[in-house]
Design a protein around this motif. Structure first.
Motif, PDB file in Angstrom:
ATOM      1  N   UNK A 245       0.841  -1.181   0.000  1.00 14.04           N
ATOM      2  CA  UNK A 245       0.000   0.000   0.000  1.00 14.04           C
ATOM      3  C   UNK A 245       0.889   1.248   0.000  1.00 14.04           C
ATOM      4  N   UNK A 246       0.576   2.211  -0.780  1.00 14.80           N
ATOM      5  CA  UNK A 246       1.410   3.392  -0.968  1.00 14.80           C
ATOM      6  C   UNK A 246       1.260   4.411   0.157  1.00 14.80           C
ATOM      7  N   UNK A 247       2.370   4.960   0.591  1.00 15.55           N
ATOM      8  CA  UNK A 247       2.348   6.030   1.595  1.00 15.55           C
ATOM      9  C   UNK A 247       1.729   7.308   1.041  1.00 15.55           C
ATOM     10  N   UNK A 248       1.616   7.398  -0.273  1.00 14.85           N
ATOM     11  CA  UNK A 248       1.045   8.581  -0.914  1.00 14.85           C
ATOM     12  C   UNK A 248      -0.488   8.541  -0.962  1.00 14.85           C
ATOM     13  N   UNK A 249      -1.076   7.459  -0.468  1.00 14.19           N
ATOM     14  CA  UNK A 249      -2.526   7.332  -0.345  1.00 14.19           C
ATOM     15  C   UNK A 249      -2.877   7.332   1.137  1.00 14.19           C
ATOM     16  N   UNK A 250      -3.995   7.939   1.473  1.00 13.02           N
ATOM     17  CA  UNK A 250      -4.379   8.104   2.879  1.00 13.02           C
ATOM     18  C   UNK A 250      -4.366   6.780   3.651  1.00 13.02           C
TER      19      UNK A 250
END
Length: 117
Positions: free
Chosen positions: A1-6
């Motif tokens: 899961x990307x850190x750039x998504x909430x």
């Protein structure tokens, strides 16, 4: 899961002791002891902004997709764009260090209350 998504941001940072999340300044912000240590911009392109040490600041700002954070740079904060040279694992390590740097400035009593040794 990307850190750039909430969801990824919350999941990655929630494991750190004493972390709370708020929405302000058109960003999703992670705090420790009421102090900001990382933020995720709401607007595209998404950016992560966090505090770093002096040596890390020089190294990070030399990378593509990483710049001095507006309004924070004087205090060694960087802004990292999605798609930068940094891998997610490296980003999480730098953000964990940011948490530690900010937490070190809290009172000993508050650090103990938050479970930060």
């Amino acid at each position: 899961m990307s850190l750039y998504l909430r969801d990824g941001f919350d999941a990655g940072l929630a494991a750190l002791p004493g972390v709370t999340f708020v929405d302000q300044w058109e960003a999703h912000i992670a705090k420790v002891g009421g102090k900001v240590f990382c933020l995720l911009s709401d607007a595209a392109p998404h950016r992560l902004v966090f505090k770093c040490g002096e040596d890390s600041f020089d190294i990070l700002t030399s990378l593509d997709g990483v710049a001095q954070a507006a309004y924070f740079a004087k205090r060694k904060w960087v802004s990292v764009e999605a798609g930068s040279e940094l891998r997610e694992a490296d980003l999480l390590a730098y953000i964990t260090r940011s948490h530690g740097l900010v937490a070190a400035g809290l009172t000993k009593k508050l650090r103990v209350e938050l479970g930060i040794l």
